[in-house]
Design a protein around this motif. Structure first.
Motif, mmCIF file in Angstrom:
data_model
loop_
_atom_site.group_PDB
_atom_site.id
_atom_site.type_symbol
_atom_site.label_atom_id
_atom_site.label_comp_id
_atom_site.label_asym_id
_atom_site.label_seq_id
_atom_site.Cartn_x
_atom_site.Cartn_y
_atom_site.Cartn_z
ATOM 1 N N ALA A 1 -51.678 29.504 22.655
ATOM 2 C CA ALA A 1 -52.998 30.154 22.587
ATOM 3 C C ALA A 1 -53.317 30.938 23.860
ATOM 4 O O ALA A 1 -54.410 31.501 23.975
ATOM 5 C CB ALA A 1 -54.064 29.093 22.328
ATOM 6 N N GLY A 2 -52.397 30.944 24.826
ATOM 7 C CA GLY A 2 -52.594 31.802 26.003
ATOM 8 C C GLY A 2 -52.937 31.070 27.293
ATOM 9 O O GLY A 2 -53.111 31.708 28.330
ATOM 10 N N CYS A 3 -53.061 29.732 27.272
ATOM 11 C CA CYS A 3 -53.376 28.990 28.509
ATOM 12 C C CYS A 3 -52.139 28.980 29.408
ATOM 13 O O CYS A 3 -51.014 28.855 28.920
ATOM 14 C CB CYS A 3 -53.765 27.544 28.192
ATOM 15 S SG CYS A 3 -55.233 27.433 27.156
ATOM 16 N N ARG A 4 -52.360 29.073 30.722
ATOM 17 C CA ARG A 4 -51.222 29.098 31.641
ATOM 18 C C ARG A 4 -51.398 28.161 32.838
ATOM 19 O O ARG A 4 -50.456 28.000 33.612
ATOM 20 C CB ARG A 4 -50.988 30.529 32.161
ATOM 21 C CG ARG A 4 -50.489 31.498 31.090
ATOM 22 C CD ARG A 4 -49.069 31.135 30.628
ATOM 23 N NE ARG A 4 -48.551 32.027 29.612
ATOM 24 C CZ ARG A 4 -48.710 31.863 28.292
ATOM 25 N NH1 ARG A 4 -49.391 30.805 27.827
ATOM 26 N NH2 ARG A 4 -48.206 32.733 27.422
ATOM 27 N N VAL A 5 -52.573 27.568 33.031
ATOM 28 C CA VAL A 5 -52.771 26.700 34.200
ATOM 29 C C VAL A 5 -53.085 25.279 33.733
ATOM 30 O O VAL A 5 -53.991 25.069 32.911
ATOM 31 C CB VAL A 5 -53.903 27.214 35.110
ATOM 32 C CG1 VAL A 5 -53.964 26.364 36.383
ATOM 33 C CG2 VAL A 5 -53.701 28.683 35.464
ATOM 34 N N PHE A 6 -52.338 24.306 34.258
ATOM 35 C CA PHE A 6 -52.418 22.914 33.809
ATOM 36 C C PHE A 6 -52.744 22.032 35.000
ATOM 37 O O PHE A 6 -52.010 21.999 35.984
ATOM 38 C CB PHE A 6 -51.090 22.521 33.150
ATOM 39 C CG PHE A 6 -50.853 23.303 31.892
ATOM 40 C CD1 PHE A 6 -51.238 22.792 30.671
ATOM 41 C CD2 PHE A 6 -50.334 24.591 31.949
ATOM 42 C CE1 PHE A 6 -51.082 23.537 29.507
ATOM 43 C CE2 PHE A 6 -50.169 25.351 30.792
ATOM 44 C CZ PHE A 6 -50.543 24.816 29.570
ATOM 45 N N ASP A 7 -53.866 21.302 34.892
ATOM 46 C CA ASP A 7 -54.369 20.501 36.014
ATOM 47 C C ASP A 7 -54.044 19.029 35.817
ATOM 48 O O ASP A 7 -54.237 18.480 34.726
ATOM 49 C CB ASP A 7 -55.898 20.667 36.095
ATOM 50 C CG ASP A 7 -56.497 19.893 37.258
ATOM 51 O OD1 ASP A 7 -56.440 20.394 38.393
ATOM 52 O OD2 ASP A 7 -56.998 18.775 37.037
ATOM 53 N N VAL B 1 -45.275 23.520 43.187
ATOM 54 C CA VAL B 1 -46.679 23.314 42.790
ATOM 55 C C VAL B 1 -47.449 24.587 43.137
ATOM 56 O O VAL B 1 -47.556 24.955 44.304
ATOM 57 C CB VAL B 1 -47.293 22.092 43.523
ATOM 58 C CG1 VAL B 1 -48.777 21.960 43.184
ATOM 59 C CG2 VAL B 1 -46.545 20.809 43.151
ATOM 60 N N GLU B 2 -47.968 25.250 42.134
ATOM 61 C CA GLU B 2 -48.670 26.514 42.394
ATOM 62 C C GLU B 2 -50.018 26.269 43.099
ATOM 63 O O GLU B 2 -50.391 27.018 43.989
ATOM 64 C CB GLU B 2 -48.896 27.284 41.085
ATOM 65 C CG GLU B 2 -47.658 28.015 40.587
ATOM 66 C CD GLU B 2 -46.607 27.108 39.951
ATOM 67 O OE1 GLU B 2 -46.931 25.946 39.629
ATOM 68 O OE2 GLU B 2 -45.450 27.548 39.798
ATOM 69 N N ILE B 3 -50.744 25.230 42.658
ATOM 70 C CA ILE B 3 -52.044 24.927 43.278
ATOM 71 C C ILE B 3 -52.061 23.437 43.625
ATOM 72 O O ILE B 3 -52.110 22.588 42.732
ATOM 73 C CB ILE B 3 -53.214 25.262 42.317
ATOM 74 C CG1 ILE B 3 -53.124 26.712 41.826
ATOM 75 C CG2 ILE B 3 -54.551 25.007 43.008
ATOM 76 C CD1 ILE B 3 -54.122 27.053 40.709
ATOM 77 N N GLU B 4 -51.992 23.128 44.906
ATOM 78 C CA GLU B 4 -52.007 21.722 45.348
ATOM 79 C C GLU B 4 -53.399 21.437 45.912
ATOM 80 O O GLU B 4 -53.830 22.089 46.867
ATOM 81 C CB GLU B 4 -50.932 21.485 46.404
ATOM 82 C CG GLU B 4 -50.772 20.036 46.811
ATOM 83 C CD GLU B 4 -50.136 19.150 45.731
ATOM 84 O OE1 GLU B 4 -50.878 18.651 44.874
ATOM 85 O OE2 GLU B 4 -48.894 18.966 45.771
ATOM 86 N N SER C 1 -48.539 27.723 35.507
ATOM 87 C CA SER C 1 -48.871 27.245 36.850
ATOM 88 C C SER C 1 -49.325 25.793 36.773
ATOM 89 O O SER C 1 -50.113 25.429 35.894
ATOM 90 C CB SER C 1 -50.029 28.057 37.437
ATOM 91 O OG SER C 1 -49.626 29.372 37.670
ATOM 92 N N VAL C 2 -48.855 25.007 37.736
ATOM 93 C CA VAL C 2 -49.281 23.612 37.837
ATOM 94 C C VAL C 2 -50.317 23.514 38.952
ATOM 95 O O VAL C 2 -50.085 23.954 40.079
ATOM 96 C CB VAL C 2 -48.078 22.700 38.154
ATOM 97 C CG1 VAL C 2 -48.551 21.284 38.490
ATOM 98 C CG2 VAL C 2 -47.109 22.686 36.978
ATOM 99 N N ALA C 3 -51.466 22.927 38.597
ATOM 100 C CA ALA C 3 -52.504 22.624 39.589
ATOM 101 C C ALA C 3 -52.600 21.105 39.636
ATOM 102 O O ALA C 3 -53.189 20.500 38.749
ATOM 103 C CB ALA C 3 -53.837 23.237 39.159
ATOM 104 N N THR C 4 -51.954 20.506 40.635
ATOM 105 C CA THR C 4 -52.077 19.048 40.703
ATOM 106 C C THR C 4 -52.679 18.654 42.046
ATOM 107 O O THR C 4 -53.233 19.518 42.754
ATOM 108 C CB THR C 4 -50.751 18.341 40.357
ATOM 109 O OG1 THR C 4 -51.023 16.953 40.150
ATOM 110 C CG2 THR C 4 -49.691 18.532 41.421
#
Ligand code: NAP
Length: 254
Positions: A35-41, A92-95, A65-68
């Protein structure tokens, strides 16, 4: 889906949803990506969610992108969490420093990892308005690229100081709890009212309400239902609500 600084504006949260259930993680992640989502927290706090998310993302890791988070009282423990994240996610794209936990201790080594290139952006989170002064203090150091905070029609404390500050400092904003941890979706306005707002579902109205604030980059609703993931992603398309439509959503949510 509209893209802002962190990519497509609807992502996926993973608190309290699939845990270490890899089959549920795979079906929800598949639906969200399609459905177009790309960032997973995620976070080490969320049971087995990082591991099951890593498995679900593996076939398309380059597209997402992983945001953990680091949620640790010591640098040693934080580094152990990071080492496991590299195994599960590669990078990790967003730490983010979870709930400001020992943030002054973690910042220097995380900055070195960002310089080394295995982290793209550093963030910091808190869910409680009582800690927003300290969250603002952390942002004012100028050392964070991203902040994660709660925003929905029932939780608007961040509008007072944090959202203006993030805008002034050029810090990207991730919205946690956009559906009030599910408390706001128990009842829905009638179909005519949703049609007036140009949405099909009440959760879409709530997600659009947050995204209609242009200081927000990303909402991360959590779900264990692939259908909900698909429906939530559809909220990432403009047009956005004007002031009057936002007020209508606030009245409906009250
Ligand atoms: N301190 C922090 O850093 C912090 C704190 C809190 C949250 N977070 C992050 O923010 C994410 C989102 O917050 P949250 O999980 O607390 O709450 P949320 O996303 O506001 O709400 C999640 C709840 O909404 C329901 N839901 C989702 N989509 C729906 C739909 N289309 N229709 C009906 N129900 C729907 C889900 O149930 P179903 O499974 O039935 O869909 C779930 O119970 C978390 O998962 C986590 O990644 C971070």
């Amino acid at each position: 889906m509209e893209q802002r600084r962190l990519g497509p504006v609807v992502g996926l949260g993973t608190w309290n949803t699939f845990g270490d259930d890899s089959a549920t993680a795979a079906s929800v992640v598949d639906a969200a990506v399609a459905a177009g989502c790309r960032v997973f927290d995620s976070s080490p706090m969320y049971g087995g969610a990082e591991r099951s998310l890593g498995t679900a993302l593996a076939p398309r890791r380059d597209e997402v992108s992983v945001a953990t988070k680091i949620w640790a009282g010591s640098v040693e423990e934080g580094r152990e969490q990071y080492a496991r994240q590299l195994e599960w996610f590669g990078r990790v794209e967003i730490e983010q420093i979870h709930n400001l936990q020992s943030w002054e201790q973690h910042l220097p080594w995380l900055e070195r990892e960002r310089e080394a290139g295995s982290i793209d952006r550093l963030g910091v989170t808190h869910y409680a308005a009582g800690r927003f002064d300290e969250l603002a203090q952390a942002l004012r150091t100028g050392r964070f690229d991203v902040v994660q905070l709660p925003l929905n029609p029932s939780e608007r404390d961040c509008e007072r100081e944090l959202l203006p500050l993030a805008a002034e400092l050029g810090i990207a904003v991730i919205v946690m709890r956009p559906l009030g941890e599910g408390a706001l979706v128990h009842r829905s306005p009638p179909a005519e009212t949703l049609a007036e707002l140009g949405v099909e579902t009440w959760p879409q109205a709530l997600l659009k309400w947050a995204l209609s604030d242009e200081r927000v980059d990303l909402v991360i609703p959590a779900t264990r239902n692939p259908e909900h993931a698909r429906a939530n992603a559809a909220a990432g398309e403009p047009p956005w609500f004007d002031a009057e439509q936002r007020r209508l959503v606030e009245r409906l949510a009250a």
